[in-house]
Design a protein around this motif. Structure first.
Motif, PDB file in Angstrom:
ATOM      1  N   ASP A 260      -4.208   5.437   6.224  1.00 21.91           N
ATOM      2  CA  ASP A 260      -5.617   5.478   5.832  1.00 21.91           C
ATOM      3  C   ASP A 260      -5.844   6.437   4.667  1.00 21.91           C
ATOM      4  OD1 ASP A 260      -6.231   3.685   7.832  1.00 21.91           O
ATOM      5  OD2 ASP A 260      -6.947   5.196   9.250  1.00 21.91           O
ATOM      6  N   GLU A 261      -5.208   7.606   4.731  1.00 20.20           N
ATOM      7  CA  GLU A 261      -5.378   8.605   3.673  1.00 20.20           C
ATOM      8  C   GLU A 261      -4.735   8.133   2.372  1.00 20.20           C
ATOM      9  OE1 GLU A 261      -7.117  11.299   3.749  1.00 20.20           O
ATOM     10  OE2 GLU A 261      -7.512  11.617   5.885  1.00 20.20           O
ATOM     11  N   MET A 262      -3.606   7.457   2.452  1.00 24.25           N
ATOM     12  CA  MET A 262      -2.957   6.928   1.244  1.00 24.25           C
ATOM     13  C   MET A 262      -3.849   5.903   0.564  1.00 24.25           C
ATOM     14  SD  MET A 262       1.150   6.410   1.852  1.00 24.25           S
ATOM     15  CE  MET A 262       1.271   6.149   3.615  1.00 24.25           C
ATOM     16  N   VAL A 263      -4.418   5.001   1.360  1.00 23.34           N
ATOM     17  CA  VAL A 263      -5.287   3.964   0.797  1.00 23.34           C
ATOM     18  C   VAL A 263      -6.504   4.598   0.132  1.00 23.34           C
ATOM     19  CG1 VAL A 263      -6.811   2.046   1.392  1.00 23.34           C
ATOM     20  CG2 VAL A 263      -4.515   2.166   2.383  1.00 23.34           C
ATOM     21  N   ARG A 264      -7.125   5.540   0.820  1.00 17.99           N
ATOM     22  CA  ARG A 264      -8.306   6.199   0.266  1.00 17.99           C
ATOM     23  C   ARG A 264      -7.974   6.896  -1.045  1.00 17.99           C
ATOM     24  NH1 ARG A 264      -9.691  10.969  -0.410  1.00 17.99           N
ATOM     25  NH2 ARG A 264      -7.967  11.790   0.837  1.00 17.99           N
ATOM     26  N   TYR A 265      -6.910   7.670  -1.056  1.00 17.19           N
ATOM     27  CA  TYR A 265      -6.549   8.426  -2.260  1.00 17.19           C
ATOM     28  C   TYR A 265      -6.161   7.483  -3.395  1.00 17.19           C
ATOM     29  CZ  TYR A 265      -4.447  11.972  -5.239  1.00 17.19           C
ATOM     30  OH  TYR A 265      -4.142  12.797  -6.305  1.00 17.19           O
ATOM     31  N   ALA A 266      -5.401   6.433  -3.065  1.00 18.95           N
ATOM     32  CA  ALA A 266      -4.944   5.510  -4.116  1.00 18.95           C
ATOM     33  C   ALA A 266      -6.118   4.791  -4.785  1.00 18.95           C
ATOM     34  CB  ALA A 266      -3.967   4.499  -3.532  1.00 18.95           C
ATOM     35  N   ARG A 267      -7.171   4.555  -4.041  1.00 16.01           N
ATOM     36  CA  ARG A 267      -8.344   3.911  -4.634  1.00 16.01           C
ATOM     37  C   ARG A 267      -9.145   4.856  -5.507  1.00 16.01           C
ATOM     38  NH1 ARG A 267     -10.363   0.672   0.834  1.00 16.01           N
ATOM     39  NH2 ARG A 267      -9.158  -1.251   0.486  1.00 16.01           N
ATOM     40  N   GLU A 268      -9.113   6.146  -5.161  1.00 18.42           N
ATOM     41  CA  GLU A 268      -9.907   7.130  -5.903  1.00 18.42           C
ATOM     42  C   GLU A 268      -9.173   7.686  -7.119  1.00 18.42           C
ATOM     43  OE1 GLU A 268     -10.814  10.098  -3.042  1.00 18.42           O
ATOM     44  OE2 GLU A 268     -12.264   8.871  -1.933  1.00 18.42           O
ATOM     45  N   ARG A 269      -7.882   7.821  -7.032  1.00 17.53           N
ATOM     46  CA  ARG A 269      -7.089   8.462  -8.083  1.00 17.53           C
ATOM     47  C   ARG A 269      -6.799   7.481  -9.214  1.00 17.53           C
ATOM     48  NH1 ARG A 269      -5.625  12.854 -10.992  1.00 17.53           N
ATOM     49  NH2 ARG A 269      -3.375  12.985 -11.349  1.00 17.53           N
ATOM     50  N   GLU A 270      -7.150   7.846 -10.428  1.00 12.86           N
ATOM     51  CA  GLU A 270      -6.909   6.983 -11.585  1.00 12.86           C
ATOM     52  C   GLU A 270      -5.848   7.568 -12.496  1.00 12.86           C
ATOM     53  OE1 GLU A 270     -10.353   5.867 -13.760  1.00 12.86           O
ATOM     54  OE2 GLU A 270     -11.305   4.844 -12.062  1.00 12.86           O
ATOM     55  N   GLN A 271      -4.989   6.701 -12.991  1.00 10.75           N
ATOM     56  CA  GLN A 271      -3.997   7.028 -14.010  1.00 10.75           C
ATOM     57  C   GLN A 271      -3.889   5.850 -14.969  1.00 10.75           C
ATOM     58  OE1 GLN A 271      -1.603  10.198 -14.150  1.00 10.75           O
ATOM     59  NE2 GLN A 271      -3.750  10.485 -13.571  1.00 10.75           N
ATOM     60  N   PHE A 272      -3.775   6.171 -16.259  1.00 14.04           N
ATOM     61  CA  PHE A 272      -3.690   5.138 -17.295  1.00 14.04           C
ATOM     62  C   PHE A 272      -4.879   4.183 -17.238  1.00 14.04           C
ATOM     63  CE2 PHE A 272       0.673   6.284 -16.014  1.00 14.04           C
ATOM     64  CZ  PHE A 272       1.109   6.856 -17.206  1.00 14.04           C
ATOM     65  N   GLY A 273      -6.039   4.741 -16.828  1.00 16.11           N
ATOM     66  CA  GLY A 273      -7.266   3.959 -16.844  1.00 16.11           C
ATOM     67  C   GLY A 273      -7.494   3.070 -15.649  1.00 16.11           C
ATOM     68  N   HIS A 274      -6.642   3.174 -14.640  1.00 18.04           N
ATOM     69  CA  HIS A 274      -6.787   2.320 -13.468  1.00 18.04           C
ATOM     70  C   HIS A 274      -6.548   3.131 -12.196  1.00 18.04           C
ATOM     71  CE1 HIS A 274      -6.792  -1.464 -15.819  1.00 18.04           C
ATOM     72  NE2 HIS A 274      -5.881  -0.859 -16.577  1.00 18.04           N
ATOM     73  N   PRO A 275      -7.179   2.729 -11.082  1.00 22.16           N
ATOM     74  CA  PRO A 275      -6.819   3.344  -9.799  1.00 22.16           C
ATOM     75  C   PRO A 275      -5.339   3.089  -9.509  1.00 22.16           C
ATOM     76  CG  PRO A 275      -8.820   2.027  -9.589  1.00 22.16           C
ATOM     77  CD  PRO A 275      -8.238   1.706 -10.931  1.00 22.16           C
ATOM     78  N   ILE A 276      -4.656   4.077  -8.966  1.00 23.28           N
ATOM     79  CA  ILE A 276      -3.223   3.892  -8.718  1.00 23.28           C
ATOM     80  C   ILE A 276      -2.976   2.849  -7.633  1.00 23.28           C
ATOM     81  CG2 ILE A 276      -2.661   6.219  -9.507  1.00 23.28           C
ATOM     82  CD1 ILE A 276      -2.265   7.007  -6.563  1.00 23.28           C
ATOM     83  N   SER A 277      -4.010   2.452  -6.897  1.00 22.20           N
ATOM     84  CA  SER A 277      -3.861   1.397  -5.898  1.00 22.20           C
ATOM     85  C   SER A 277      -3.530   0.054  -6.540  1.00 22.20           C
ATOM     86  CB  SER A 277      -5.133   1.258  -5.069  1.00 22.20           C
ATOM     87  OG  SER A 277      -6.235   0.929  -5.892  1.00 22.20           O
ATOM     88  N   GLU A 278      -3.757  -0.082  -7.841  1.00 24.91           N
ATOM     89  CA  GLU A 278      -3.463  -1.334  -8.523  1.00 24.91           C
ATOM     90  C   GLU A 278      -2.003  -1.448  -8.931  1.00 24.91           C
ATOM     91  OE1 GLU A 278      -6.115  -1.994 -11.760  1.00 24.91           O
ATOM     92  OE2 GLU A 278      -7.941  -1.749 -10.533  1.00 24.91           O
ATOM     93  N   TYR A 279      -1.255  -0.358  -8.823  1.00 25.13           N
ATOM     94  CA  TYR A 279       0.148  -0.373  -9.249  1.00 25.13           C
ATOM     95  C   TYR A 279       1.049  -0.785  -8.087  1.00 25.13           C
ATOM     96  CZ  TYR A 279      -1.662   1.964 -13.352  1.00 25.13           C
ATOM     97  OH  TYR A 279      -2.386   2.273 -14.480  1.00 25.13           O
ATOM     98  N   GLN A 280       1.960  -1.713  -8.371  1.00 25.01           N
ATOM     99  CA  GLN A 280       2.730  -2.345  -7.304  1.00 25.01           C
ATOM    100  C   GLN A 280       3.654  -1.366  -6.567  1.00 25.01           C
ATOM    101  OE1 GLN A 280       4.595  -5.684  -9.274  1.00 25.01           O
ATOM    102  NE2 GLN A 280       2.853  -7.026  -8.843  1.00 25.01           N
ATOM    103  N   LEU A 281       4.190  -0.377  -7.247  1.00 20.55           N
ATOM    104  CA  LEU A 281       5.084   0.540  -6.556  1.00 20.55           C
ATOM    105  C   LEU A 281       4.332   1.436  -5.580  1.00 20.55           C
ATOM    106  CD1 LEU A 281       7.620   1.504  -9.366  1.00 20.55           C
ATOM    107  CD2 LEU A 281       7.898  -0.117  -7.492  1.00 20.55           C
ATOM    108  N   VAL A 282       3.074   1.727  -5.878  1.00 28.13           N
ATOM    109  CA  VAL A 282       2.227   2.429  -4.910  1.00 28.13           C
ATOM    110  C   VAL A 282       1.910   1.507  -3.745  1.00 28.13           C
ATOM    111  CG1 VAL A 282      -0.026   3.509  -4.531  1.00 28.13           C
ATOM    112  CG2 VAL A 282       1.270   4.002  -6.619  1.00 28.13           C
ATOM    113  N   GLN A 283       1.587   0.256  -4.051  1.00 28.34           N
ATOM    114  CA  GLN A 283       1.320  -0.723  -3.002  1.00 28.34           C
ATOM    115  C   GLN A 283       2.530  -0.890  -2.082  1.00 28.34           C
ATOM    116  OE1 GLN A 283       0.115  -4.338  -4.953  1.00 28.34           O
ATOM    117  NE2 GLN A 283      -1.696  -3.406  -5.899  1.00 28.34           N
ATOM    118  N   GLN A 284       3.724  -0.838  -2.665  1.00 25.53           N
ATOM    119  CA  GLN A 284       4.935  -0.986  -1.852  1.00 25.53           C
ATOM    120  C   GLN A 284       5.037   0.132  -0.811  1.00 25.53           C
ATOM    121  OE1 GLN A 284       8.670  -0.379  -3.865  1.00 25.53           O
ATOM    122  NE2 GLN A 284       9.821  -1.532  -2.334  1.00 25.53           N
TER     123      GLN A 284
END
Length: 391
Positions: A260-284
């Motif tokens: 739950d905490e990973m999902v929340r943080y990944a949606r809030e944290r942005e890098q390179f102009g996008h939430p890191i939740s959009e990056y596949q290696l984070v999703q993995q």
């Protein structure tokens, strides 16, 4: 086995509310101060948390293994120290009495353990007897109607604050191995029993761990669990077999919280102009963590149900403990990775849980000990199963 689904759901809802509203807001403070405030402990008592696995006849809830697993999963979504405070009473510290205690011993101690009036602890481990518990050196020498205990126990959860100690000692010093070991019920205040200062630990701050020192500690023969000497190791294994299922459940809660905490943080944290939740290696990392916690939960619940049905689940309990504790460690490591630099900072839940879950792979049998147990039982079960000429 779930005896009363509606009653269980109400209990889980109450615990969930307590975890969210009372425990989680105090996690950082308890981690910093290394102490659970007494008003919070009183709240645990009022909720009946100290007596979940103790039979109803003695004031507990009498939960089955499956029900207790579901409770443990809920409770451990807050910092693991909360459950550690009452976990001995509703787990390993009371189970010896439940399975092997005399009628008088049960009547004397179980109601007080169930209410939280007293805190129990399980004193088995010694400086020279960890994974090999049968090599313990604490002695219990018969002296008339009493035994005199001498030795030192270490790494005992709740020892600095416990009121009742289940102490394992060798009553037959010339008998090696598991034979000749007895379990004794020793109350705080008994002359010759002392507890050292609480140890400084990597994690689980607020859950005191320390030594139990026995120096000419004199107890009546009636203090032997079950009233018969020489059965202590069998008693310990009965308690640990159930506790390993309990501990596996306690590994699942932190994994749920961390996903739950990973999902929340990944949606809030942005890098390179996008939430890191959009990056596949984070999703993995999130996908692997969620898959593994679901696998652990399925394994533990199935094993708990089989135990409730009366099956011997000794090997499966080892599997649960090994797989779930390793799973929790992997999920915590991924959580730190998803949080990045923040995950290494003491202010984050990822850092705190990373420290807290590390011990799960050590106590109640290390991963390596469980691997050996599983391998031995697997090979014994397969011995002779294949006929010559068959593949």
């Amino acid at each position: 086995m779930i005896k009363d689904p509606a009653r269980l759901q109400a209990l889980l809802a109450t615990i969930r509310q307590f975890v969210i509203e009372t425990c989680i807001p105090q996690e950082a403070l308890i981690d910093r101060d290394d102490c659970i405030p007494e008003p919070l402990v009183d709240a645990m008592r009022r909720l009946g948390l100290f007596g979940h696995s103790i039979p109803e006849a003695y004031g507990g809830a009498g939960l089955t293994s499956e029900e207790l697993t579901l409770v443990n999963i809920e409770v451990s979504q807050a910092a693991t120290v909360f459950r550690a405070r009452f976990g001995g009473n509703t787990g390993i510290a009371s189970e010896s009495l439940v399975v092997d205690g005399t009628a008088a011993q049960k009547a004397r101690y179980l109601p007080r353990l169930a209410s939280g009036e007293i805190t129990g602890c399980f004193a088995l481990t010694e400086p020279e007897a960890g994974s090999d518990a049968t090599s313990l050196r604490t002695t219990a020498t018969r002296d008339g109607d009493h035994y005199v205990l001498n030795g030192t126990k270490c790494f005992i959860t709740n020892a600095p604050l416990a009121d009742l100690f289940t102490v394992f000692a060798r009553t037959e010093p010339d008998t090696p191995g598991a034979h000749g070991i007895s379990a004794f019920l020793v109350e705080r205040g008994t002359p010759g029993l002392d507890t050292g200062m609480a140890e400084r630990k990597m994690g689980q701050h607020g859950s005191p761990v320390g030594d139990v020192i026995l120096k000419d500690c004199r107890v009546p023969a009636s203090a032997i669990v079950g009233g018969e000497p020489g059965r202590g190791f069998t008693t310990a294994m009965k308690a640990l077999n159930k506790q390993r299922i309990n501990l596996a459940g306690l590994c699942i809660g932190p994994a749920i919280r961390l996903v739950d905490e990973m999902v929340r943080y990944a949606r809030e944290r942005e890098q390179f102009g996008h939430p890191i939740s959009e990056y596949q290696l984070v999703q993995q990392m999130i996908a692997d963590s969620n898959t593994e916690l679901h696998a652990a939960r399925a394994l533990v619940l199935e094993t708990a149900r089989r135990r409730d049905s009366g099956e011997d689940v000794t090997m499966e309990a080892s599997m649960c403990k090994m797989f779930a504790s390793e799973m929790a460690g992997r999920v915590a490591d991924r959580a730190v990775q998803v949080f990045g630099g923040s995950g290494y900072m003491a202010r984050t839940v990822a850092e705190r849980f990373y420290r807290d879950v590390r011990v799960f792979r050590l106590y109640e049998g290390t991963t390596q000990i469980h691997q050996l147990n599983i391998a031995k039982r697997t090979m014994a079960a397969r011995a002779g199963a294949l006929e010559p000429g068959r593949s």
